[in-house]
Design an enzyme around this catalytic site. Sequence first.
Site, PDB file in Angstrom:
ATOM      1  N   CYS A  16       0.838  -1.191   0.000  1.00  0.00           N
ATOM      2  CA  CYS A  16       0.000   0.000   0.000  1.00  0.00           C
ATOM      3  C   CYS A  16       0.876   1.245   0.000  1.00  0.00           C
ATOM      4  O   CYS A  16       2.106   1.174   0.077  1.00  0.00           O
ATOM      5  CB  CYS A  16      -0.940   0.007   1.210  1.00  0.00           C
ATOM      6  SG  CYS A  16      -0.063   0.133   2.794  1.00  0.00           S
ATOM      7  N   CYS A  73       3.375   1.718   2.779  1.00  0.00           N
ATOM      8  CA  CYS A  73       4.658   1.042   2.593  1.00  0.00           C
ATOM      9  C   CYS A  73       5.601   1.933   1.790  1.00  0.00           C
ATOM     10  O   CYS A  73       6.795   2.049   2.109  1.00  0.00           O
ATOM     11  CB  CYS A  73       4.455  -0.284   1.862  1.00  0.00           C
ATOM     12  SG  CYS A  73       3.360  -1.453   2.695  1.00  0.00           S
ATOM     13  N   ASP A 105      10.112  24.743 -34.735  1.00  0.00           N
ATOM     14  CA  ASP A 105      11.210  24.908 -35.676  1.00  0.00           C
ATOM     15  C   ASP A 105      10.676  24.581 -37.077  1.00  0.00           C
ATOM     16  O   ASP A 105       9.657  23.909 -37.218  1.00  0.00           O
ATOM     17  CB  ASP A 105      12.353  23.966 -35.302  1.00  0.00           C
ATOM     18  CG  ASP A 105      13.528  24.062 -36.260  1.00  0.00           C
ATOM     19  OD1 ASP A 105      13.928  25.195 -36.561  1.00  0.00           O
ATOM     20  OD2 ASP A 105      14.002  23.015 -36.700  1.00  0.00           O
TER      21      ASP A 105
END
Length: 776
Positions: free
Chosen positions: A22, A25, A460
Amino acid sequence: MTAEGGTVARVTTDLVVHGMTCAACVNRVEKRLSRIDGVTASVNLATGRARVHHPVDVTAEELLAAVEKAGYETELVPPPVPRAAPRATTDPDAPVDPDAPVAPAGPTREEARKDRERLLITALLCIPVLVLSMAPALQFRHWQWLCLVLAAPVVVWSAWPFHLRAARGLRHSTATMDTLVSLGVIASFAWSLYALFLGGAGDPGMRMPFSLLPSAGTEVAHVYLEAAVAVPLFVLTGRHLEARARRGTGAALRSLAGLAAKDVTVREDGRERLLPIEELVPGQGFVVRPGERVATDGVVVSGSSALDLSLITGESDPVEVGPGRAVVGGAVNMGGLLLVQATAVGADTRLARITHLVTEAQAGKARAQRLADKVAGVFVPAVLSLAVTVLGFWLGAGADPQAAVTAAVAILVVACPCALGLATPTALMAATGRGARLGILVKGPQSLEALRHVDVIVLDKTGTLTTGHMSVVRVTETAGGIGRDAAVRLAGAVEQGSEHPLGRAVASYAQRAAAQGPLPGVAGFLAVPGSGVTGIVEGRRVEVRTPGEGLPASLAQALAEAEAAALTPVLVRVDGFDEALIALGDVLRPGSYRAVDRLRRLGVEPVLATGDREATARAVARELGLTEVHAHCSPEGKAALVRELRGGGRRVAVIGDGVNDAAALAEADLGIAMGSGTDVAIGAADVTLVRGDIEAVADAVRLARRTLATIRLNLVWAFGYNAVTVPLAAVGLLGPMLAAAAMSASSVLVVANSLRLRTWQPTPRRPGSPVGKASR
C-alpha cells in the site's frame, strides 16, 4: 549504478523492494532511505521499485540495510551491461532489468503459482462458512462448530502473509495495510471464539439470522466467522485481480521485449553462422530473411525490402529500404533478403533507448501522488487510533460490546490506502506504454503535467514542419522545347556527379521519374562553385545553373513564382537553349497543416521560429496559417524567445530536431524532439516523437490531458472511498464482511480505470483533410 553530473558526485541506484502492499509502505521506504544524508528516493508501488539518488560515498549495502530496517526485503537491480543486447521474455512475471524491455517488477512465476493455490484453497474453505452464515434455513445442529473448523485454517494459514508482514512491521515500529487486515481477521475470529465458548453461541440448536447491517442487543452473542474468512478471501481475490491488471499496464514493455532478438545470422567470408545477439559487434554483417525481425540497428548493404515499424514508431505504413538505408532493430522484414551491417548493439540501439525512456517515465511521480503518499504515511496509524477510539466510545456509552467490537473491526477492514498508492503509477504505466505504441515517448509524470498545461508551442521549421531535405517542388518547361521529361532526364544525368544538395535532389527526382531505365552517363563533368554544373550527356551539352536574365516568358514567370514562394530555382540549358526551370525547396511534412490546426483547437498557440531567411519563413507561415513568425533566429535567439514568452506568464513547449534547437528545448517548460532528429535534441527533450510525425504533437497533448484526468479521478475515488466508508463503519452501518469486499473492490477499480488508457485512441484523420499546400 549510473553517474550523474553536478558539483557533488552523485549516482543513481535501483532497488527491487518486496512486500510493499500500500501507499503507507511506499512512504515508509522513502522516509527510511531519506534519513541517510544526501539521499533522495522515489518508490513506485506498481512496479515494486525504488529509485535512489545518493552521493558516491553512500554504498549499496547502506541502502539495502535502510530498506530492510523499514521491514521489507530488497535487492539491487543489476546495472546495464553496455554491450549486451536486451533479452526477450514471454514471462509476464519475470524480474526487471532497468535497461531491458521487460515487465515491471512483481512476483516470480513460483510466487504467483503459490498465491493462486492459496486463493483457491481459501475459497473452498470459505464458501461453506459464508453459505451457512448467510442462509439461516441451512443451519443444522452444530453448524457453527463446522464453520469454526473450516475458518481456523483460513484465519491462520490463508491470512498468514498478512500476519507475517504485520509482525515484521511491528518489529520496525510501523503499521501498513497488512496491519489492518491482520488485526481485523484476528479480532473477528477472537470475538467468534468468545461467542462460541462463553457467549452462548455454541449451543447445538443456535440459529443466527443474516443481515447486511450489524445487529446487537440479542441474548446470544453473534458469531463473526463469516467476517473472519471473508476478509482474507476478498483481500486475496482483490490482490490477485489487481496483480493481473497491473501486469496489463506493463504490456507495452513486454511488447518491446518481444521485439528484441536472441540470435542473429552473421555472414563472414561468404559463410553464414548463427550467433547469440550478445556476441554481435558493430561492423559485422548479418542476414535478415523475409518474416524475420532485424536483429539490431544497421545499414543495408545489399537487397531491398519493406519493413514493418509499427511496433517501434507507431507508423502503420511499411517503409521501403535498400542499399545505404538505415534500418532499426526490431522491425519486421516483409519482403526480400537483406544483408545489413550492424551500427549499434545492446544498450546503444534505438529499441533499447526507447525502452529505457519508457522505464524511466514509469519511475516518477506526479505532484498529486506525492501528496497521496504523504497522507498514506499517517493514514494507517490514524485508522488504528480511530478504531480504538470508536471501541472505547461505544463501550463507554453503554452500548452492547458486540456492536462496539463490530464497529472497530469494520473500521480496521474497510480503511484502504492501497488505492492511494496505485492511483498514479498504474495510470502512468498504462499511458506511457500506450504512448510508446503510438510513437510518443514521455520522460515522466512531470513532463505529462507540463504538457497538460502548455498554451504556446514554438515550432522549428527545418526537419520539424518540413522534411529537412531539398526536394523538387515543380518543373516548368519551355513551350516548343524538348519537353519536360527529356529536360528532367538530362538534368538528372549531369547532376549524378554533383555532391551539392540541390544536385542530389534533382538527380533523385529524375531517377524516380525515369521510365526508360537508369539515367545515362555523363562525360566532361564540370562543377563551377556558385554557378552550377555542366557535362556531355548522349552527345548533348547540358547545363544546370543559376538562372540569369533574358529567360523565355514562361520560365521568367516560373522564376518569379519560385522566388515569391521562397523556393530555389535552377535553369536547365541544353545545347545553349533554355529548356526548363526546376524549383526546389524543403517541402512541408505531410500532416503539418493538420498538426497546426489541431493544436489551435486544443487551445495551444503555434509560433514559428527558424534560422532561415524572412521570405522562406513567411512562405511556410502563410501555407500553415501561422501569424507569429521569427526568422533569422540563432540558437541563442530561440532560447531568448522562449525566456521572453515564459516571462509573459506563458507555458511554453518547443519542438525541434537539431543541435541548434537543444538550448531552446532545455529552456522551455517542455521540450519535444522529433525522433528523426539528433541525439543532442532528443537528450534535451522531455517528449520524443519516435515516428517523426508532427501530428503526434496534438496526440501527445490529448494523451497527457486524458492521463492526468484519469489520475485525478483515481485519487478522488481513493480519498472519497475512505471519507465515506470509514464514518459508516464507525457508526455501525457497515459490517466487516461488506467492509472487506468494499476495500478489495476499491483497489481493483482504481487499476481498472487506469487500464482504460491502454485502449486510448488518437483523433482519427478526417478523409480529405488538407496536408499542407506544399505537399504536391
